[in-house]
Scaffold this active site. Structure first.
Site, PDB file in Angstrom:
ATOM      1  N   ALA A 429      57.539 104.977  42.154  1.00 34.31           N
ATOM      2  CA  ALA A 429      57.682 104.803  43.657  1.00 34.31           C
ATOM      3  C   ALA A 429      58.788 103.809  43.809  1.00 34.31           C
ATOM      4  O   ALA A 429      59.389 103.424  42.812  1.00 34.31           O
ATOM      5  CB  ALA A 429      56.192 103.951  44.439  1.00 34.31           C
ATOM      6  N   GLU A 431      60.701 101.004  46.713  1.00 37.36           N
ATOM      7  CA  GLU A 431      60.665 100.105  47.552  1.00 37.36           C
ATOM      8  C   GLU A 431      61.265 100.079  48.898  1.00 37.36           C
ATOM      9  O   GLU A 431      61.523  99.174  49.690  1.00 37.36           O
ATOM     10  CB  GLU A 431      60.331  98.588  47.165  1.00 37.36           C
ATOM     11  CG  GLU A 431      61.571  97.999  46.661  1.00 37.36           C
ATOM     12  CD  GLU A 431      61.795  98.431  45.121  1.00 37.36           C
ATOM     13  OE1 GLU A 431      62.693  97.498  44.733  1.00 37.36           O
ATOM     14  OE2 GLU A 431      61.158  99.308  44.621  1.00 37.36           O
ATOM     15  N   ASN A 432      62.102 101.257  49.345  1.00 35.83           N
ATOM     16  CA  ASN A 432      62.959 101.036  50.189  1.00 35.83           C
ATOM     17  C   ASN A 432      62.467 100.590  51.414  1.00 35.83           C
ATOM     18  O   ASN A 432      61.309 100.906  51.929  1.00 35.83           O
ATOM     19  CB  ASN A 432      63.654 102.650  50.517  1.00 35.83           C
ATOM     20  CG  ASN A 432      63.617 103.516  49.463  1.00 35.83           C
ATOM     21  OD1 ASN A 432      64.694 103.209  48.508  1.00 35.83           O
ATOM     22  ND2 ASN A 432      62.995 104.651  49.115  1.00 35.83           N
ATOM     23  N   HIS A 463      52.184  97.061  44.679  1.00 32.23           N
ATOM     24  CA  HIS A 463      53.465  96.617  44.154  1.00 32.23           C
ATOM     25  C   HIS A 463      54.396  96.591  45.086  1.00 32.23           C
ATOM     26  O   HIS A 463      55.630  95.935  45.544  1.00 32.23           O
ATOM     27  CB  HIS A 463      53.525  97.527  42.791  1.00 32.23           C
ATOM     28  CG  HIS A 463      54.781  97.135  42.145  1.00 32.23           C
ATOM     29  ND1 HIS A 463      54.720  96.546  40.961  1.00 32.23           N
ATOM     30  CD2 HIS A 463      56.095  97.588  42.574  1.00 32.23           C
ATOM     31  CE1 HIS A 463      56.005  96.106  40.586  1.00 32.23           C
ATOM     32  NE2 HIS A 463      56.873  96.840  41.458  1.00 32.23           N
ATOM     33  N   GLU A 464      54.504  98.183  45.794  1.00 36.46           N
ATOM     34  CA  GLU A 464      55.864  98.204  46.584  1.00 36.46           C
ATOM     35  C   GLU A 464      55.697  97.524  48.052  1.00 36.46           C
ATOM     36  O   GLU A 464      56.717  97.330  48.333  1.00 36.46           O
ATOM     37  CB  GLU A 464      55.770  99.902  47.093  1.00 36.46           C
ATOM     38  CG  GLU A 464      55.864 100.939  45.608  1.00 36.46           C
ATOM     39  CD  GLU A 464      57.044 100.425  44.732  1.00 36.46           C
ATOM     40  OE1 GLU A 464      57.916 100.023  45.320  1.00 36.46           O
ATOM     41  OE2 GLU A 464      56.736 100.599  43.564  1.00 36.46           O
ATOM     42  N   HIS A 467      57.038  94.315  47.141  1.00 35.67           N
ATOM     43  CA  HIS A 467      58.711  94.253  47.204  1.00 35.67           C
ATOM     44  C   HIS A 467      59.259  94.086  48.697  1.00 35.67           C
ATOM     45  O   HIS A 467      60.650  93.775  48.833  1.00 35.67           O
ATOM     46  CB  HIS A 467      59.026  95.784  46.876  1.00 35.67           C
ATOM     47  CG  HIS A 467      59.132  95.612  45.269  1.00 35.67           C
ATOM     48  ND1 HIS A 467      60.075  94.721  44.624  1.00 35.67           N
ATOM     49  CD2 HIS A 467      58.646  96.499  44.284  1.00 35.67           C
ATOM     50  CE1 HIS A 467      60.061  95.064  43.191  1.00 35.67           C
ATOM     51  NE2 HIS A 467      59.434  96.043  43.248  1.00 35.67           N
ATOM     52  N   GLU A 486      60.781  92.638  40.214  1.00 35.30           N
ATOM     53  CA  GLU A 486      59.703  93.349  39.610  1.00 35.30           C
ATOM     54  C   GLU A 486      58.582  92.482  39.024  1.00 35.30           C
ATOM     55  O   GLU A 486      57.451  92.801  38.980  1.00 35.30           O
ATOM     56  CB  GLU A 486      60.361  94.302  38.572  1.00 35.30           C
ATOM     57  CG  GLU A 486      61.453  95.385  39.014  1.00 35.30           C
ATOM     58  CD  GLU A 486      60.971  95.975  40.087  1.00 35.30           C
ATOM     59  OE1 GLU A 486      59.518  96.360  40.405  1.00 35.30           O
ATOM     60  OE2 GLU A 486      61.515  96.811  40.737  1.00 35.30           O
TER      61      GLU A 486
END
Length: 1027
Positions: A429, A431-432, A463-464, A467, A486
């Site tokens: 994935a 994280e934009n 996780h994303e 971010h 990260e």
């Protein structure tokens, strides 16, 4: 069929933009019509070696005065070799190198000796005079003026048009700051090309006569610079840098605008603005375009300042056909009809300053599910036929967004949050900001999916989303501190799931089995001499790619877990990170900023910086040795380093929060005691005599413990008497540590087997899976070494000790997550060892699945075992291949692919490898296929040959140093253990030169082979005796 046949592409340059020179008037130059600067083929560009290039004064922000800019020297200008003052810079191949005299010569006369001495004195005197004279920068006219700057040591590269490029470093100068970008993109999904227009508004921070930025694989067709100065446009392809050289300096505080129009091919790899396709269940093919910019690929979609510190706002417009939709970071502001049946979608200007690697846009035919969460529109996008698989992701993302808003005390700053499942996507994935992209397998799950499959999706989403604060809101200053992004996101994914989904506690939370296993694997990698510090210098694109590894992710998360457990009070860690996020919101930071924020909020004046810098500034981790005598415990620390050959020996010390329990109290959290070990050794006194100590309670610290022979014996006996005398995390920790110490040579393998004697009474997942993994590693080494007799005895050992537990497992649906996890590990191991009952049950389930035409459901946690057994059968392999080609549910499809790749048939191994390389199977799965093939005895040498023969094609698909390449190298070499194999691997990678020879993963591979060789040579006799 190659979807990206060059015949279907426009004729564009193979590499970066071509060089052209701005005309003085007018300001707008149409490079496409300028015939005075023909395009250079990349092969026509000559890059001279360092010593023959033009040498110019060291470059700083304001190093060169106006009248010094032309001061330069080269062999071509002066007609002779340029001799630098430093002898270290002389060419070894210089024709002036003194030749060694013959070994046999007559003794010089006294007169000759005197003359020689006089000559030497004169030469030495002249050298000293020249050395202490003011430095001189040479031109054709000679020495113009004294050189008051640094010695001449910077070598400027040559641009593609033959002129000197004005910048000699990987990182851009800090004299110009981009304020905003206005991007217009026109992708053509029929021709697989796109055109673009980028307007960059900039502020001048320091006076400068150059603007240096990034661009790659872009053909610039028109350029406008709104300053009435003579200027030259330059390009240096190896560093993907562009430059505008100005005839006069821009002054600090000045604003300027640069506009660039360009054309390019959509990328056929997985970075930049790339094309992709998928086939629906009716066989209809659809194409799409998506982006992946982290770490260094925004420059492949638009000219930009492509470094994390150059944050700016973005206004994005995308032209599309009416049968597509477009997505970007912000909500759509408006759509406008254009000529030719096109529509232009314009998105709102970003409400936050963003680093370029977080920009994203997609052109596709997707559908979505949407809900409003605390004022944020949350949507999950997928291909139309998989919309029904989006519900779980939408519900999970909504709950996690609310949790993070509260936990961080900072609301998510954008109006919308899209989660998009892309059919062909290399990373798990990305994280934009506002447009998070995923593999389909990490976002979409069916309604009947197992808990294990849903946990994977929940973990990646957590996780994303983390971010969006750690990485997006507050961003590391440079890639050397990638762990700030990260490591924190990894820590928060486990912590958030523990709070939001407590029912998942057995697997994917801070105290779950997955994070525990990840910490063990990270310790294994960090024990290598080829490892790196959490925060470490990176100076090449390949080194930046290689930062995306377990040290940045799992070790970063592990030391945060250790820190949190060490801080007084349950809320201090949270308060510290909230302070960090608020203080640096919208800014860039380094590791010291985080430690300072936590130190400032310490209620007991704890110096977090002092404690934690030892964990981030040096590679590796400590080995703590325990010497217990009655009530006295001596603790000693040293660097746990598996390979001492060519190691950099330092007096490594860590500030270790040593936790421990003993035989009188070992289970409850209240039993946990803490002792800080800062020095090489120290002593602590127990309240009374103890039988044994267990250090590193629940493995919350990032270190390994050696209890000495007596200590290991006491712990082994305690577990044999009562398996529940320690927590399951502590039991798994003991198993991991003793295998690691055996690999180091500190304990015998007999001691390892003594500890494992208790395993017949073990029923918890984490100790069982750790023991099985370690024993299977040895079994694979023996098998690949063709020590078949010992491999058979190891197989018998495993089945003897774990067989009763394997036999207790059922093959029906299992509701409990912990039981699913344990069953999956046990049965996968049993069937891989060809245990008869296991393989028969698996074949029976596959037969029912096949005959039911897919209506019979195999339990999700057993699918991999069943498909792997099917992959070993000639008849079932063909059936499985057909199922794979028609399957639509992605998690199940990936398991089928692993089953196909586990075949032991050489022809089918070649077939599956070629299918993935040629794109008939999604290229994103190639690392998985190679990794699976390498596990089998028949496949591991095939895979190694395949990698050598197709290396250039592999690094075309995956960047050198990328996680995909790391995975391929590690999979192919980790089970080698002979000198012949070591020589082959070393020779191959040495031959690659700039195509991968310097990768850290190569050094890890060579080191691992040497370690395997050493362990096998030392322990074969022990295995013969005790197995």
């Amino acid at each position: 069929m190659d979807l990206f046949d060059s015949n279907k592409r426009v004729n564009l340059p193979r590499n970066m933009i071509e060089n052209s020179m701005f005309e003085e008037e007018p300001d707008v130059v149409d490079l496409a019509k300028d015939s005075t600067f023909p395009a250079l083929d990349p092969d026509e560009v000559t890059y001279e070696p360092r010593r023959s290039r033009l040498l110019v004064r060291g470059l700083g922000e304001n190093d060169m005065e106006d009248d010094e800019e032309d001061c330069e020297s080269s062999a071509r200008l002066l007609g002779m070799s340029f001799m630098n003052r430093s002898a270290a810079r002389r060419s070894n191949s210089s024709p002036y190198t003194r030749q060694s005299p013959p070994r046999s010569c007559s003794r010089p006369s006294a007169r000759t000796m005197v003359v020689c001495v006089l000559v030497l004195v004169i030469v030495a005197s002249m050298t000293m005079v020249l050395y202490f004279l003011p430095g001189c920068t040479f031109t054709k006219a000679g020495c113009r003026k004294p050189n008051k700057t640094d010695p001449i040591d910077t070598v400027y590269p040559i641009s593609t048009n033959g002129e000197l490029f004005p910048w000699a470093q990987l990182r851009l100068p800090q004299s110009i700051k981009p304020l905003s970008y206005d991007l217009t993109l026109n992708p053509d999904l029929d021709k697989m090309t796109f055109t673009g227009r980028t307007v960059i508004n900039m502020s001048v921070l320091h006076s400068t006569s150059r603007i240096v930025f990034h661009g790659a694989n872009l053909n610039i067709t028109k350029a406008t610079f709104k300053v009435g100065l003579k200027r030259i446009f330059l390009c240096y392809k190896p560093r993907q840098q562009l430059a505008v050289n100005l005839s006069k300096e821009l002054e600090a505080g000045q604003y300027c605008v640069l506009t660039l129009e360009y054309a390019a091919n959509l990328s056929n790899t997985y970075d930049g603005f790339y094309s992709s396709s998928y086939t629906d269940k009716d066989g209809n093919k659809s194409v799409l375009a998506a982006t992946q910019f982290e770490p260094l690929s925004a420059r492949k979609a638009f000219p930009c300042f492509d470094e994390p510190t150059f944050k700016a706002t973005f206004l994005i417009k995308i032209n599309r056909k009416k049968n597509y939709i477009t997505l970007s970071n912000m909500p759509k502001a408006k759509s406008t009809d254009l000529a030719g049946g096109l529509v232009q979608d314009e998105f709102e200007k970003t409400s936050v300053n963003m680093s370029t690697y977080l920009v994203a846009f997609i052109v596709a035919n997707f559908t979505s599910l949407t809900k409003n969460v605390s004022g944020t529109q949350v949507s999950v996008y997928s291909v139309p036929e998989k919309k029904e698989h989006s519900d779980y992701a939408l519900d999970t993302a909504s709950k996690l967004l609310e949790f993070y808003n509260t936990f961080f005390d900072i609301n998510y700053p954008l109006k919308k949050l899209d989660l998009v499942a892309i059919p062909d996507f290399l990373a798990g994935a990305m994280e934009n900001w506002g447009l998070i992209t995923f593999r389909e397998t990490t976002l979409l799950v069916g309604k009947n999916s197992s808990f294990l499959e849903k946990q994977v999706v929940a973990s990646v989403i957590a996780h994303e989303l983390a971010h969006q604060w750690f990485g997006n809101l507050v961003t590391m200053r440079w890639w050397n501190d990638l762990w700030l992004n990260e490591g924190f996101a990894t820590y928060m994914q486990y912590m958030s799931l523990q709070e939001v989904f407590p029912q998942l506690d057995t697997l994917i939370t801070l105290h779950g089995n997955l994070f525990l296993s990840d910490r063990f694997r990270t310790l294994d990698q960090d024990a290598l001499n080829s490892s790196h510090a959490v925060s470490t210098k990176v100076s090449t694109p390949e080194q930046i790619e290689e930062m995306f590894d377990s040290v940045s992710y799992e070790k970063g998360a592990s030391i945060l877990l250790m820190l949190k457990a060490s801080l007084p009070g349950p809320q201090q860690f949270r308060k510290g990170i909230i302070e960090y996020l608020k203080q640096f919101s919208g800014l860039n930071t380094d590791t010291g900023d985080l430690w300072n924020s936590l130190t400032q909020l310490s209620t007991q004046h704890m110096n977090v910086t002092e404690m934690m810098s030892s964990w981030t500034s040096q590679k590796g981790f400590p080995l703590v040795t325990v010497n217990l005598t009655d009530d006295q415990v001596k603790l000693t620390q040293e660097h746990f380093l598996l390979t001492s050959d060519n190691a950099t020996h330092t007096s490594s010390l860590w500030n270790i929060p040593v936790t421990y329990v003993n035989d009188s109290c070992s289970l409850a959290p209240e039993c946990r005691q803490v002792f800080t070990l800062k020095t090489k050794s120290d002593t602590l006194k127990m309240p009374g005599k103890v039988k044994w100590l267990k250090l590193n309670y629940k493995n919350m610290g990032f270190y390994i413990v050696d209890y000495g022979k007596g200590g290991w014996t006491a712990l082994s006996e305690a577990l044999s008497k009562n398996v529940s005398v320690l927590t399951h995390e502590d039991r798994a920790s003991l198993i991991h540590n003793i295998f690691a110490l055996s690999r180091l040579g500190r304990v015998s393998f007999q001691q390892v087997l003594n500890l494992l004697n208790y395993m017949s009474a073990e029923t918890e997942t984490s100790p069982v899976t750790e023991a099985l993994l370690q024993l299977n590693n040895i079994y694979k080494l023996l098998e690949k070494r063709q020590a078949f007799g010992l491999a058979a005895r190891m197989k018998d050992y495993i089945l003897t000790h774990f067989g009763p537990l394997m036999d207790k497992q059922t093959w029906e649906e299992e509701e409990t997550v912990s039981k699913q996890e344990l069953r999956s590990a046990l049965l996968e191991m049993a069937c891989s060892l060809n245990e008869k009952n296991c393989t028969q049950q698996a074949k029976s389930l596959f037969k029912q699945y096949k005959e039911s035409n897919g209506t019979f459901k195999i339990p999700g946690d057993l699918q991999q075992t069943v498909f792997t057994v099917a992959g070993h059968s000639d008849e079932d392999w063909e059936t499985l291949l057909g199922m794979y080609q028609h399957a639509t549910y992605d998690s199940e499809k990936r398991k089928m692919l692993k089953g196909l790749a586990s075949t032991q048939d050489p022809l089918r191994l070649v077939q599956i490898l070629k299918l993935s390389l040629n794109g008939n199977i999604q290229t994103q799965e190639l690392p998985l296929i190679i990794s699976t093939v390498c596990q089998g005895f028949a496949g591991y040498l095939f895979a190694w040959d395949f990698i050598q023969e197709n290396w250039d094609r592999l690094i075309e698909k995956f960047p050198v140093g990328s996680f995909a390449i790391q995975t391929i190298i590690k999979s192919a070499t980790s089970q080698f253990s002979t000198q012949t194999q070591l020589n082959q691997v070393q020779a191959f990678f040495s031959s690659l030169e700039e195509r991968g020879s310097q990768m850290r993963s190569v050094q890890e591979a060579l080191e691992t082979i040497r370690l395997n060789q050493r362990w096998m040579d030392k322990n074969l006799s022990t295995l013969q005796k005790y197995l």
